[in-house]
Scaffold this motif. Structure first.
Motif, PDB file in Angstrom:
ATOM      1  N   TRP A  31     -17.324 -26.449   6.347  1.00 54.38           N
ATOM      2  CA  TRP A  31     -18.300 -25.802   7.230  1.00 54.38           C
ATOM      3  C   TRP A  31     -17.683 -25.354   9.121  1.00 54.38           C
ATOM      4  O   TRP A  31     -17.247 -24.519   9.779  1.00 54.38           O
ATOM      5  CB  TRP A  31     -19.667 -25.308   7.194  1.00 54.38           C
ATOM      6  CG  TRP A  31     -19.588 -25.592   5.514  1.00 54.38           C
ATOM      7  CD1 TRP A  31     -19.431 -24.862   4.625  1.00 54.38           C
ATOM      8  CD2 TRP A  31     -21.710 -25.397   5.494  1.00 54.38           C
ATOM      9  NE1 TRP A  31     -19.803 -24.735   3.464  1.00 54.38           N
ATOM     10  CE2 TRP A  31     -21.263 -24.576   3.851  1.00 54.38           C
ATOM     11  CE3 TRP A  31     -23.102 -26.153   5.703  1.00 54.38           C
ATOM     12  CZ2 TRP A  31     -22.734 -25.204   2.668  1.00 54.38           C
ATOM     13  CZ3 TRP A  31     -23.691 -26.733   4.826  1.00 54.38           C
ATOM     14  CH2 TRP A  31     -23.559 -26.165   3.695  1.00 54.38           C
ATOM     15  N   ILE A  32     -17.462 -26.782   9.466  1.00 48.94           N
ATOM     16  CA  ILE A  32     -17.424 -26.694  10.700  1.00 48.94           C
ATOM     17  C   ILE A  32     -16.046 -26.881  10.608  1.00 48.94           C
ATOM     18  O   ILE A  32     -15.150 -26.296  11.627  1.00 48.94           O
ATOM     19  CB  ILE A  32     -17.795 -28.896  11.092  1.00 48.94           C
ATOM     20  CG1 ILE A  32     -18.832 -28.298  11.272  1.00 48.94           C
ATOM     21  CG2 ILE A  32     -16.349 -28.905  12.281  1.00 48.94           C
ATOM     22  CD1 ILE A  32     -19.453 -30.037  11.146  1.00 48.94           C
ATOM     23  N   LEU A  70     -11.737 -22.851  13.270  1.00 55.32           N
ATOM     24  CA  LEU A  70     -10.633 -21.666  12.358  1.00 55.32           C
ATOM     25  C   LEU A  70     -10.896 -20.499  12.807  1.00 55.32           C
ATOM     26  O   LEU A  70     -10.193 -19.535  13.284  1.00 55.32           O
ATOM     27  CB  LEU A  70     -10.416 -21.891  11.214  1.00 55.32           C
ATOM     28  CG  LEU A  70      -8.980 -21.477  10.844  1.00 55.32           C
ATOM     29  CD1 LEU A  70      -8.296 -21.844   9.351  1.00 55.32           C
ATOM     30  CD2 LEU A  70      -9.131 -19.912   9.882  1.00 55.32           C
ATOM     31  N   LEU A  71     -12.079 -19.873  12.949  1.00 56.85           N
ATOM     32  CA  LEU A  71     -12.418 -18.839  12.931  1.00 56.85           C
ATOM     33  C   LEU A  71     -12.977 -18.431  14.831  1.00 56.85           C
ATOM     34  O   LEU A  71     -12.483 -18.032  15.659  1.00 56.85           O
ATOM     35  CB  LEU A  71     -14.269 -18.667  13.119  1.00 56.85           C
ATOM     36  CG  LEU A  71     -14.481 -18.573  11.875  1.00 56.85           C
ATOM     37  CD1 LEU A  71     -15.885 -18.099  11.538  1.00 56.85           C
ATOM     38  CD2 LEU A  71     -13.137 -17.291  11.554  1.00 56.85           C
ATOM     39  N   LEU A  93     -16.549 -19.451   4.403  1.00 52.06           N
ATOM     40  CA  LEU A  93     -17.592 -20.137   4.084  1.00 52.06           C
ATOM     41  C   LEU A  93     -17.877 -19.561   2.728  1.00 52.06           C
ATOM     42  O   LEU A  93     -18.179 -21.130   1.982  1.00 52.06           O
ATOM     43  CB  LEU A  93     -19.047 -19.547   4.728  1.00 52.06           C
ATOM     44  CG  LEU A  93     -18.674 -19.672   6.244  1.00 52.06           C
ATOM     45  CD1 LEU A  93     -19.680 -19.645   6.840  1.00 52.06           C
ATOM     46  CD2 LEU A  93     -18.553 -21.885   6.269  1.00 52.06           C
ATOM     47  N   TYR A  94     -17.181 -18.764   1.981  1.00 50.34           N
ATOM     48  CA  TYR A  94     -17.878 -18.621   0.764  1.00 50.34           C
ATOM     49  C   TYR A  94     -16.493 -19.365  -0.326  1.00 50.34           C
ATOM     50  O   TYR A  94     -16.933 -19.580  -1.783  1.00 50.34           O
ATOM     51  CB  TYR A  94     -17.757 -16.835   0.188  1.00 50.34           C
ATOM     52  CG  TYR A  94     -17.386 -17.201  -1.316  1.00 50.34           C
ATOM     53  CD1 TYR A  94     -18.452 -16.622  -2.172  1.00 50.34           C
ATOM     54  CD2 TYR A  94     -16.296 -16.381  -1.649  1.00 50.34           C
ATOM     55  CE1 TYR A  94     -18.397 -16.838  -3.332  1.00 50.34           C
ATOM     56  CE2 TYR A  94     -16.243 -16.312  -2.670  1.00 50.34           C
ATOM     57  CZ  TYR A  94     -17.215 -16.333  -3.824  1.00 50.34           C
ATOM     58  OH  TYR A  94     -17.134 -15.957  -5.307  1.00 50.34           O
ATOM     59  N   ALA A  95     -15.174 -19.406   0.179  1.00 48.94           N
ATOM     60  CA  ALA A  95     -14.690 -20.225  -1.022  1.00 48.94           C
ATOM     61  C   ALA A  95     -14.519 -21.575  -0.790  1.00 48.94           C
ATOM     62  O   ALA A  95     -14.103 -21.853  -1.258  1.00 48.94           O
ATOM     63  CB  ALA A  95     -12.646 -19.689  -0.180  1.00 48.94           C
ATOM     64  N   SER A  96     -15.789 -22.182   0.769  1.00 47.40           N
ATOM     65  CA  SER A  96     -15.574 -23.220   0.872  1.00 47.40           C
ATOM     66  C   SER A  96     -16.715 -24.422  -0.199  1.00 47.40           C
ATOM     67  O   SER A  96     -15.978 -25.300  -0.639  1.00 47.40           O
ATOM     68  CB  SER A  96     -15.392 -23.585   1.702  1.00 47.40           C
ATOM     69  OG  SER A  96     -17.357 -23.806   2.663  1.00 47.40           O
TER      70      SER A  96
END
Lengths: 123, 97, 146, 81
Positions: free
Chosen positions: A13-14, A19-20, B17-20
């Motif tokens: 998530w981090i 990347l965003l 986030l969904y793909a991870s």
């Protein structure tokens, strides 16, 4: 959403957020140097993702230790993404140099690095 | 910042986030790239490299062996990319105006 | 931007430090088989030492170490060492970059591979060093610059 | 392995990235980008990638920072956003 899932995936998530942040810098900032800073952040997030995928619990760095031997691959971290990213870092600094060359060339010709002013002067 | 790029950014973040969540956990020793054999039975490259690197090239550092021996052609391409970047810098900046 | 500083502490310290940095870079290149290191890191460290000299003692005096006109030729020489090793094994009967066809006598197959890796690391480090220094020189010395 | 350490360094990495994008003084942004490179080299080191950490520390913090600062001295040093 058990605790094991969060502990295993919080790094992803981090990396996604990083990347965003890089993409936001490239899209929203108007100064071209800021866009290059955003591009560097973007590249680092991708390299970080590869290294995160390569890591392995209860394993050591990919240099063969005489006491461990090379019989069991479970003792060593996956060396293949490290190799690919090692070259990617050096190539990224060379391509950043090309970006700098374009930047200086633009500044000598138009006298600004701000995107909107640049688009006005190019017209 | 225009509204459409903000919307695209948020959608892209949600997709990431969904793909991870489908990835194997961080540091999982049973991940697909750490196994001996892949799901269809073909051998995985990393295990082969770790097993044979010292015997093939007499060097303990597996990363160096993979970089310069097993995937030397790849490294030749990367070197030429770096050289091309230097040449492009020279061509852009030292051109007579 | 002035190309050289007038500060004697900076000039003395950087001139004193540069040979040690270059020595450590050579150690990194040639010890890359046994620990972390290799051609890319060693070349980048060599480039960093030359950039430090360029920034502190000025372009004229640091040209004694690495001339501005050497960037492209040395980079091409590094890539040529790399490709030449591959072509040598190709001429001696093997495939491209198949190191155990290298013409060093009395070496086992694994040691020949080790020697081939060393040749390639030298080529890579030369190319990386020359290109990084050349990018800096181009940025500093383009037409219409200072 | 050291999951807590990796997460902490990751949060620091995000913070330094945001600071580098928000600063209006571009010279300070370039120095913050060097800090960013060092923190990412630390994360690579924690994850066991010694070669990649070495390269990032030399290239990202040394040469990219020098190139950024030289470019800023040749162009403008302030940004409006």
């Amino acid at each position: 959403m058990e605790i094991e899932f969060i502990a295993g995936h919080n790094l992803y998530w981090i990396i996604s957020l990083l990347l965003l942040v890089g993409l936001y810098g490239m899209l929203a900032k108007r100064n071209l140097v800021k866009k290059l800073v955003g591009m560097n952040i973007f590249q680092t997030s991708i390299i970080l993702f590869y290294i995160a995928v390569a890591s392995k619990r209860n394993a050591t760095v990919p240099v063969i230790d005489a006491t461990l031997g090379s019989a069991d691959p479970a003792h060593y971290i996956n060396p293949l993404p490290h190799t690919l990213m090692l070259t990617a870092i050096v190539v990224s600094v060379a391509t950043t140099g090309v970006g700098f060359a374009l930047l200086i060339s633009i500044f000598r010709r138009y006298g600004t690095l701000d995107e909107d002013t640049l688009l006005k002067r190019m017209r | 910042m225009r509204k459409i790029s903000l919307i695209a950014l948020v959608l892209f973040g949600a997709l990431l986030l969904y793909a991870s969540s489908g990835l194997p956990g961080h540091g999982d020793p049973d991940g697909p790239s750490h196994r001996e054999r892949s799901r269809v039975g073909s051998p995985v490259a990393a295990a082969h490299y770790i097993r044979h690197a010292q015997g093939d090239a007499a060097s303990p550092n597996i990363v160096t062996v993979v970089l310069a021996d097993y995937r030397g052609f790849d490294t030749l391409g990367e070197t030429i990319v770096v050289l091309t970047a230097g040449l492009v810098c020279t061509l852009i900046l030292r051109r007579s105006p | 931007m002035t190309s050289s500083s007038r500060n004697p502490i900076l000039i003395t310290a950087s001139r004193l430090l540069a040979p040690f940095i270059q020595l450590f870079a050579l150690y990194v290149i040639f010890h890359g088989h046994f620990g972390p290191g290799g051609g890319f890191q060693g070349g980048a460290m060599l480039a960093a030492s030359i950039l430090m000299l360029r920034l502190s003692v000025g372009a004229e005096r640091s040209e004694l170490k690495f001339r501005k006109s050497w960037g492209t030729p040395v980079g091409a020489l590094g890539a040529l060492i790399f490709a030449g090793t591959g072509l040598l094994t190709l001429l001696l009967g093997g495939r491209f970059l198949e190191y155990h066809y290298l013409p060093f006598p009395d070496l086992s197959r694994a040691d020949l591979h080790s020697a081939g890796i060393l040749l390639i690391e030298v080529g890579v480090s030369l190319a990386v060093m020359a290109v990084l220094v050349a990018i800096y020189d181009d940025i500093m010395e383009g037409p219409g610059g200072n | 392995m050291y999951l807590g350490l990796e997460t902490t360094l990751g949060v620091l990495l995000l913070a330094s990235a945001l600071i580098a994008l928000r600063l209006k003084n571009l010279l300070a942004a370039a120095v913050t980008l060097s800090v960013f490179s060092f923190i990412s080299a630390l994360i690579y080191l924690v994850m066991g990638a010694v070669d990649v950490a070495f390269t990032e520390a030399v290239v990202g913090a040394g040469i990219t920072g020098v190139l950024f600062i030289v470019v800023l001295f040749h162009t403008s040093r302030r940004s409006i956003d």
